[in-house]
Design a protein around this motif. Structure first.
Motif, PDB file in Angstrom:
ATOM      1  N   ILE A   1    -112.541  -9.090  51.699  1.00 45.31           N
ATOM      2  CA  ILE A   1    -112.895  -7.721  52.089  1.00 45.31           C
ATOM      3  C   ILE A   1    -113.989  -7.180  51.178  1.00 45.31           C
ATOM      4  O   ILE A   1    -114.939  -6.531  51.627  1.00 45.31           O
ATOM      5  CB  ILE A   1    -111.641  -6.830  52.058  1.00 45.31           C
ATOM      6  CG1 ILE A   1    -110.657  -7.270  53.167  1.00 45.31           C
ATOM      7  CG2 ILE A   1    -112.001  -5.376  52.240  1.00 45.31           C
ATOM      8  CD1 ILE A   1    -109.286  -6.660  53.059  1.00 45.31           C
ATOM      9  N   VAL A   2    -113.871  -7.470  49.871  1.00 45.86           N
ATOM     10  CA  VAL A   2    -114.890  -6.991  48.927  1.00 45.86           C
ATOM     11  C   VAL A   2    -116.240  -7.618  49.242  1.00 45.86           C
ATOM     12  O   VAL A   2    -117.284  -6.954  49.200  1.00 45.86           O
ATOM     13  CB  VAL A   2    -114.450  -7.305  47.475  1.00 45.86           C
ATOM     14  CG1 VAL A   2    -115.599  -7.086  46.516  1.00 45.86           C
ATOM     15  CG2 VAL A   2    -113.283  -6.413  47.084  1.00 45.86           C
ATOM     16  N   SER A   3    -116.248  -8.923  49.568  1.00 48.97           N
ATOM     17  CA  SER A   3    -117.523  -9.579  49.898  1.00 48.97           C
ATOM     18  C   SER A   3    -118.141  -8.962  51.148  1.00 48.97           C
ATOM     19  O   SER A   3    -119.351  -8.734  51.206  1.00 48.97           O
ATOM     20  CB  SER A   3    -117.299 -11.065  50.100  1.00 48.97           C
ATOM     21  OG  SER A   3    -116.474 -11.291  51.219  1.00 48.97           O
ATOM     22  N   ARG A   4    -117.320  -8.645  52.147  1.00 47.29           N
ATOM     23  CA  ARG A   4    -117.863  -8.007  53.343  1.00 47.29           C
ATOM     24  C   ARG A   4    -118.425  -6.624  53.020  1.00 47.29           C
ATOM     25  O   ARG A   4    -119.484  -6.228  53.524  1.00 47.29           O
ATOM     26  CB  ARG A   4    -116.778  -7.874  54.404  1.00 47.29           C
ATOM     27  CG  ARG A   4    -116.370  -9.207  55.029  1.00 47.29           C
ATOM     28  CD  ARG A   4    -115.335  -8.998  56.100  1.00 47.29           C
ATOM     29  NE  ARG A   4    -114.908 -10.272  56.681  1.00 47.29           N
ATOM     30  CZ  ARG A   4    -113.946 -10.376  57.589  1.00 47.29           C
ATOM     31  NH1 ARG A   4    -113.315  -9.291  58.020  1.00 47.29           N
ATOM     32  NH2 ARG A   4    -113.599 -11.574  58.076  1.00 47.29           N
ATOM     33  N   ILE A   5    -117.692  -5.878  52.162  1.00 49.23           N
ATOM     34  CA  ILE A   5    -118.176  -4.549  51.767  1.00 49.23           C
ATOM     35  C   ILE A   5    -119.504  -4.656  51.042  1.00 49.23           C
ATOM     36  O   ILE A   5    -120.445  -3.871  51.282  1.00 49.23           O
ATOM     37  CB  ILE A   5    -117.115  -3.858  50.886  1.00 49.23           C
ATOM     38  CG1 ILE A   5    -115.870  -3.514  51.741  1.00 49.23           C
ATOM     39  CG2 ILE A   5    -117.668  -2.593  50.255  1.00 49.23           C
ATOM     40  CD1 ILE A   5    -114.687  -3.065  50.953  1.00 49.23           C
ATOM     41  N   LEU A   6    -119.614  -5.631  50.142  1.00 45.43           N
ATOM     42  CA  LEU A   6    -120.873  -5.811  49.415  1.00 45.43           C
ATOM     43  C   LEU A   6    -122.005  -6.194  50.363  1.00 45.43           C
ATOM     44  O   LEU A   6    -123.146  -5.745  50.192  1.00 45.43           O
ATOM     45  CB  LEU A   6    -120.693  -6.883  48.337  1.00 45.43           C
ATOM     46  CG  LEU A   6    -119.724  -6.529  47.190  1.00 45.43           C
ATOM     47  CD1 LEU A   6    -119.591  -7.688  46.235  1.00 45.43           C
ATOM     48  CD2 LEU A   6    -120.197  -5.303  46.443  1.00 45.43           C
TER      49      LEU A   6
END
Length: 567
Positions: A277-282
């Motif tokens: 999820i963090v990678s998608r947000i970034l």
């Protein structure tokens, strides 16, 4: 015609723009609904639903951004069509003025011709009375007409030469453009081929590294199983020494270990989902940042090229700013909901999205072993001591496994290939084309076909040529270089050569042996035949009157390769 085409394009762009705005409104409503659902699930403490709804929210944000970009492009296209429409109308007005001027000039010229006609009649009457003067004037006119004719021919020749030079120049320019375009296409094709080769090489290296890692994991799992058995024996002896119930204690101990493994697997799963999820947000924040950077130069170019409506410019700027603020707010809310440290996310933009640095760091991290132990020990090459017994055991085990596989493959022992939950059934290799067909051959000629074999099993497989049917050996030859180990989805090629000596149909097969069993590719050779067919099955003349004559045409077609006579 151009005006009608631009009007049609203008109407279609308007319809598309309205549809795009309607889709943007629908997506915004869906996004608001998903945000409400996320808040409700967060209050309820449902983590799985929250992560699923957050993924839906991110997908809706991406689609909304695409619709906004499409709306901007359509608005720009609409304005350009409107400007072109205005330009065409302006040019049409200019042409109307020129047409009126041309009509006036033609009327004046007609009047001038009329006056000249009257003067000529008057002169002819005078010359009729004066014969000698008429003859002299006639000669002068003939000389004058001859000179004018020569000058006109000279001018025509000069114009033709000039037009020929222009045509040659234009032809050279067009040929140069064509050569340049072909060179660019060749360079692009070469680059595409190099990229494909690099992708295949990287896939090969990743497959080999994964295979080695799997072997080491199997060895470590066996070592752990031996240690677990030793610990179980020690525990059994300790419980017997204390006088307890051995079966009950061992059962409780195993249940506790399984519970710990499940807890650890659940923690790892949660951690991987959070990181995803963090990678998608970034990635979303990176796309927003790139969009801001790309919007600033495009706005500057538009301001230099054309003057836009100030109200429209302010509306577009407010809209893009609101979109970016809304996206940043959603990202921060998602990060807070996940409970991830904000310092990990709020790093400088130019550090987070430098792709070259990330790729090199990722490649370096892949070189570090996943499991510490054998790799963390330092080894001195200068010391004359013996090797580590653990390394010797691993090397011997790998050698035994490789020898065992080769023996099984040579002796024809087959293995079932399975993946978790299913087992591979059917042929391990698929050929393209599925049947080798030499059609309409001539005796004495040589025919060649290239066949592609693809590994359709679930794991690494081998393939070797066994032979062909006995009755085909005088006419068919197969050239096949064994590729060795082939991963799932990889393919290889072999060449089949056909030298017909007799005009006769042949059928057979090319036989192969794989790790999962034997398979064959059918082969067929057919001679030239004549295939006659009519275009009608029933000749229908319909209703007619007595004495009337009606004719119908029937077509006879030979779709085969052999000619024939008919009656």
């Amino acid at each position: 015609k151009n005006l009608q085409c631009i009007n049609a394009v203008f109407v279609s762009c308007s319809d598309t723009l309205s549809a795009c705005r309607l889709r943007s409104k629908v997506l915004a409503k869906q996004l608001d609904h998903v945000d409400m659902e996320i808040e409700r699930e967060e209050e309820a403490g449902n983590v799985a639903a929250v992560s699923r709804l957050q993924a839906v929210s991110s997908r809706l944000c991406t689609e909304l951004e695409r619709e906004k970009e499409l709306e901007l492009r359509l608005a720009l296209t609409l304005k350009q069509n409107l400007v072109e429409l205005w330009q065409i109308e302006t040019e049409q007005g200019k042409y109307d003025i020129l047409r009126e001027q041309l009509q006036k000039d033609e009327e004046e010229l007609q009047m001038q011709y009329q006056e000249e006609k009257e003067v000529r009649i008057w002169k002819e009457k005078i010359t009729a009375l004066q014969a000698e003067g008429t003859r002299r004037t006639r000669e002068k006119r003939q000389e004058k007409a001859q000179r004018e004719h020569e000058e006109r021919n000279k001018k025509l020749l000069e114009d033709a030469k000039r037009n020929h030079e222009k045509a040659v120049c234009f032809l050279k320019q067009s040929m140069a453009r064509i050569h340049e375009k072909n060179a660019k296409e060749e360079v692009k094709a070469q680059e595409h081929m190099e990229r494909r080769i690099q992708a295949v090489l990287s896939l090969k290296t990743s497959i080999t590294s994964n295979r080695e890692r799997l072997q080491t994991l199997q060895i470590l799992s066996k070592a752990k199983a031996l240690e677990a058995k030793k610990e179980e024996m020690k525990m059994r002896e300790a419980i017997l020494a204390k006088g307890g119930n051995v079966i009950r204690e061992i059962f409780l101990h195993k249940r506790q270990q399984e519970h710990e493994k499940k807890k650890e697997a659940f923690r790892e799963l949660q951690k991987s989902r959070k990181m995803e999820i963090v990678s998608r947000i970034l990635q979303e924040r990176a796309s927003i940042h790139k969009q801001r950077k790309s919007q600033s130069p495009t706005k500057a170019i538009k301001a230099r090229g054309k003057l836009k409506d100030p109200l429209l410019q302010s509306g577009e700027g407010w809209q893009s700013e609101e979109t970016c603020k809304h996206a940043d707010g959603e990202i921060s809310q998602v990060i807070k909901g996940l409970g991830i440290n904000s310092l990990y996310v709020n790093r400088p933009q130019d550090v987070l999205w430098e792709s070259d640095g990330e790729d090199t760091e990722r490649e370096k991290s892949l070189l570090v072993p996943e499991f510490p132990g054998l790799w963390s020990r330092e080894y001195d090459l200068h010391k004359p001591k013996g090797e580590d017994p653990t390394l010797l055991a691993i090397r011997a085990m790998r050698k035994q496994m490789a020898e065992k596989k080769m023996e099984e493959l040579q002796t024809g022992i087959l293995h079932k290939q399975t993946v978790p939950g299913q087992e591979h059934k059917g042929c391990a290799f698929h050929s393209k084309p599925s049947c080798i067909h030499f059609k309409d051959f001539d005796v004495g000629q040589i025919y060649k076909k290239k066949i592609v074999l693809t590994n359709a099993s679930y794991s690494v497989n081998y393939c070797r040529l066994v032979g062909i049917s006995e009755w085909l050996k005088d006419f068919i030859s197969v050239h096949f270089d064994p590729p060795g180990k082939m991963s799932s989805g990889m393919s290889c090629e072999f060449l089949v050569t056909f030298k017909p000596m007799i005009n006769k149909e042949l059928e057979g097969e090319v036989m192969f042996m794989a790790q999962t069993g034997s398979f064959s590719v059918p082969l067929k050779c057919t001679v030239k035949t004549c295939i006659l067919a009519l275009d009608k099955e029933l000749i229908d003349f319909g209703s007619l009157v007595v004495g009337e004559t009606i004719s119908r045409t029937i077509s006879l077609t030979n779709s085969g390769a052999l000619g024939t006579r008919f009656k």
